[in-house]
Design an enzyme around this catalytic site. Sequence first.
Site, PDB file in Angstrom:
ATOM      1  N   LYS A   1      -8.424   0.681   4.575  1.00  0.00           N
ATOM      2  CA  LYS A   1      -7.828  -0.613   4.518  1.00  0.00           C
ATOM      3  C   LYS A   1      -7.837  -1.184   3.452  1.00  0.00           C
ATOM      4  O   LYS A   1      -8.000  -2.822   3.430  1.00  0.00           O
ATOM      5  CB  LYS A   1      -8.276  -1.275   6.004  1.00  0.00           C
ATOM      6  CG  LYS A   1      -8.303  -0.631   7.301  1.00  0.00           C
ATOM      7  CD  LYS A   1      -6.686  -0.672   7.703  1.00  0.00           C
ATOM      8  CE  LYS A   1      -6.610   0.086   9.046  1.00  0.00           C
ATOM      9  NZ  LYS A   1      -5.010   0.591   9.344  1.00  0.00           N
TER      10      LYS A   1
ATOM     11  N   GLU B   1     -12.895 -13.771  -3.913  1.00  0.00           N
ATOM     12  CA  GLU B   1     -14.185 -14.675  -3.616  1.00  0.00           C
ATOM     13  C   GLU B   1     -15.384 -13.893  -3.320  1.00  0.00           C
ATOM     14  O   GLU B   1     -16.597 -14.707  -3.546  1.00  0.00           O
ATOM     15  CB  GLU B   1     -13.503 -15.420  -1.992  1.00  0.00           C
ATOM     16  CG  GLU B   1     -12.431 -16.295  -2.276  1.00  0.00           C
ATOM     17  CD  GLU B   1     -11.868 -17.014  -0.999  1.00  0.00           C
ATOM     18  OE1 GLU B   1     -11.863 -16.464  -0.020  1.00  0.00           O
ATOM     19  OE2 GLU B   1     -12.040 -17.991  -1.055  1.00  0.00           O
TER      20      GLU B   1
ATOM     21  N   GLU C   1      -2.755 -16.033  -2.125  1.00  0.00           N
ATOM     22  CA  GLU C   1      -2.729 -16.883  -0.712  1.00  0.00           C
ATOM     23  C   GLU C   1      -1.514 -17.665  -0.728  1.00  0.00           C
ATOM     24  O   GLU C   1      -0.911 -17.788   0.433  1.00  0.00           O
ATOM     25  CB  GLU C   1      -4.003 -17.754  -0.913  1.00  0.00           C
ATOM     26  CG  GLU C   1      -5.289 -17.439  -0.417  1.00  0.00           C
ATOM     27  CD  GLU C   1      -6.075 -16.560  -1.400  1.00  0.00           C
ATOM     28  OE1 GLU C   1      -5.712 -16.325  -2.507  1.00  0.00           O
ATOM     29  OE2 GLU C   1      -7.319 -16.196  -1.141  1.00  0.00           O
TER      30      GLU C   1
HETATM   31  C1  1HE Z   1      -4.706  -4.364   4.730  1.00  0.00           C
HETATM   32  C2  1HE Z   1      -4.938  -5.502   3.571  1.00  0.00           C
HETATM   33  C3  1HE Z   1      -5.525  -6.585   4.055  1.00  0.00           C
HETATM   34  C4  1HE Z   1      -4.294  -3.454   2.846  1.00  0.00           C
HETATM   35  N1  1HE Z   1      -5.675  -6.732   5.431  1.00  0.00           N
HETATM   36  N2  1HE Z   1      -5.348  -4.839   5.903  1.00  0.00           N
HETATM   37  N3  1HE Z   1      -4.554 -10.201   0.413  1.00  0.00           N
HETATM   38  C5  1HE Z   1      -3.550  -9.594   0.071  1.00  0.00           C
HETATM   39  O1  1HE Z   1      -2.579 -10.298  -0.026  1.00  0.00           O
HETATM   40  C6  1HE Z   1      -3.636  -8.145  -0.382  1.00  0.00           C
HETATM   41  C7  1HE Z   1      -2.873  -7.398   0.591  1.00  0.00           C
HETATM   42  N4  1HE Z   1      -2.982  -5.946   0.239  1.00  0.00           N
HETATM   43  C8  1HE Z   1      -2.150  -5.392  -0.793  1.00  0.00           C
HETATM   44  O2  1HE Z   1      -1.469  -6.274  -1.529  1.00  0.00           O
HETATM   45  C9  1HE Z   1      -2.143  -3.910  -0.993  1.00  0.00           C
HETATM   46  O3  1HE Z   1      -2.503  -3.323   0.279  1.00  0.00           O
HETATM   47  C10 1HE Z   1      -3.086  -3.562  -2.057  1.00  0.00           C
HETATM   48  C11 1HE Z   1      -2.362  -3.865  -3.548  1.00  0.00           C
HETATM   49  C12 1HE Z   1      -4.489  -4.213  -2.041  1.00  0.00           C
HETATM   50  C13 1HE Z   1      -3.293  -2.085  -1.900  1.00  0.00           C
HETATM   51  O4  1HE Z   1      -1.963  -1.310  -2.038  1.00  0.00           O
HETATM   52  P1  1HE Z   1      -1.827   0.181  -1.447  1.00  0.00           P
HETATM   53  O5  1HE Z   1      -0.415   0.588  -1.852  1.00  0.00           O
HETATM   54  O6  1HE Z   1      -2.796   0.874  -2.132  1.00  0.00           O
HETATM   55  O7  1HE Z   1      -2.301   0.221   0.054  1.00  0.00           O
HETATM   56  P2  1HE Z   1      -0.972  -0.498   1.337  1.00  0.00           P
HETATM   57  O8  1HE Z   1       0.003   0.593   1.747  1.00  0.00           O
HETATM   58  O9  1HE Z   1      -0.535  -1.470   0.890  1.00  0.00           O
HETATM   59  O10 1HE Z   1      -2.153  -0.404   2.546  1.00  0.00           O
HETATM   60  C14 1HE Z   1      -2.895   0.551   2.992  1.00  0.00           C
HETATM   61  C15 1HE Z   1      -3.437   0.005   4.312  1.00  0.00           C
HETATM   62  O11 1HE Z   1      -4.516  -0.944   3.784  1.00  0.00           O
HETATM   63  C16 1HE Z   1      -2.526  -0.206   5.331  1.00  0.00           C
HETATM   64  O12 1HE Z   1      -3.050  -0.245   6.583  1.00  0.00           O
HETATM   65  P3  1HE Z   1      -2.311   1.038   7.261  1.00  0.00           P
HETATM   66  O13 1HE Z   1      -3.018   1.043   8.597  1.00  0.00           O
HETATM   67  O14 1HE Z   1      -1.017   0.644   7.540  1.00  0.00           O
HETATM   68  O15 1HE Z   1      -2.540   2.397   6.420  1.00  0.00           O
HETATM   69  C17 1HE Z   1      -2.665  -1.858   4.838  1.00  0.00           C
HETATM   70  O16 1HE Z   1      -2.035  -2.631   6.216  1.00  0.00           O
HETATM   71  C18 1HE Z   1      -4.011  -2.020   4.980  1.00  0.00           C
HETATM   72  N5  1HE Z   1      -4.301  -3.313   4.101  1.00  0.00           N
HETATM   73  N6  1HE Z   1      -4.538  -4.814   2.418  1.00  0.00           N
HETATM   74  C19 1HE Z   1      -5.443  -5.857   6.447  1.00  0.00           C
HETATM   75  N7  1HE Z   1      -5.579  -7.668   3.229  1.00  0.00           N
HETATM   76  C20 1HE Z   1     -10.825 -16.696   3.906  1.00  0.00           C
HETATM   77  S1  1HE Z   1      -9.187 -16.922   3.642  1.00  0.00           S
HETATM   78  C21 1HE Z   1      -8.955 -15.364   2.218  1.00  0.00           C
HETATM   79  C22 1HE Z   1      -7.445 -15.188   2.205  1.00  0.00           C
HETATM   80  C23 1HE Z   1      -6.960 -14.095   1.573  1.00  0.00           C
HETATM   81  O17 1HE Z   1      -7.622 -13.364   1.247  1.00  0.00           O
HETATM   82  S2  1HE Z   1      -5.485 -13.890   1.200  1.00  0.00           S
HETATM   83  C24 1HE Z   1      -4.948 -12.478   0.460  1.00  0.00           C
HETATM   84  C25 1HE Z   1      -4.922 -11.013   1.363  1.00  0.00           C
END
Ligand code: 1HE
Length: 279
Positions: free
Chosen positions: A41, A131, A151
């Site tokens: 994840k 963070e 965000e």
């Molecule tokens: C997740 C998350 C997540 C991946 N929550 N499950 N954060 C973001 O906006 C970043 C979101 N993530 C991404 O942009 C990408 O996943 C990555 C660039 C980090 C990695 O990409 P990649 O191609 O290696 O992986 P993927 O195919 O996107 O994801 C693989 C798995 O990880 C997939 O799960 P699966 O069960 O479908 O295999 C995704 O759903 C899971 N996954 N990122 C949950 N963030 C206190 S407030 C703070 C506010 C924030 O942090 S906002 C920023 C959120």
Amino acid sequence: MDNGNLREGIQGVTLFDDLKNITVTLDEDDIATVNLNRPAKRNALNAETIEELIFTFTKLPRAGARAIILRAEGDHFCAGLDLVEHHSEDRTAGEFMHICLRWHEAFNKMEYSGIPVIAALKGAVVGGGLELASSAHIRVADETTYFALPEGQRGLFTGGGATIRVADLVGKARMIDMMLTGRSYKGTEAVEVGLCQYLVEGDSELKAKDIALAATKNPPLSNFAICSAISHLTNMSALDASYAEAAVAGIVNTQPASRERLEAFVKKKAPRVRPDGMR
Ligand code: 1HE
């Protein structure tokens, strides 16, 4: 406690072996490694991981750790808030405020711990992942590392202290730009804007280990002041901070370990401060 050998390079005793999302080891140099362990994840921070971080950073300073390396399994350090959990929980404003308070509890435990925390970064260090990283005392990036605050694009706002710590690292204007446009930083530019202090070719963890080892050579009381007092003092008015700084220095600068080191200097047995470090 079991003998841990999580992977080549990290050896030591496994601590707190009932945790699900992170693993913790303590090696023979008293360096603890906190390992984010949800690579499938992308080490996204669900509520359970935050509770485990609170537990770990509450316990570690009293479990013999003299420095802490924060690293992650997989190619990415941390993808931030677990968006899938947040979506499925369908939280109210009040519920999410409480979640944020738990994040603050975890990250404050790190920043004010009195133990040096060195983050070994790679891949995505985004949103809540930034963070988390910004709560460490030192950040080491490798060539794959990139930093972003997506965000705004997700229709969210930072809730884990970025407005304090990331703004502190890069300044308000850059943080606003990162959030409005989704701009990311990597490489030397990330160092120049202050997101990390070191950029390495190869494994950031090796550099983090060097830094941790160097820090363990300082007296623990000095490290305690460096890794808690500076953060507290920068929260105060200059007048109060200078008074509190004098109080901290009164304690630290008269400790037996400091007397010994000064004695060595007086006897010309201590290293000198040279342009390339102490030797
Ligand atoms: C997740 C998350 C997540 C991946 N929550 N499950 N954060 C973001 O906006 C970043 C979101 N993530 C991404 O942009 C990408 O996943 C990555 C660039 C980090 C990695 O990409 P990649 O191609 O290696 O992986 P993927 O195919 O996107 O994801 C693989 C798995 O990880 C997939 O799960 P699966 O069960 O479908 O295999 C995704 O759903 C899971 N996954 N990122 C949950 N963030 C206190 S407030 C703070 C506010 C924030 O942090 S906002 C920023 C959120």
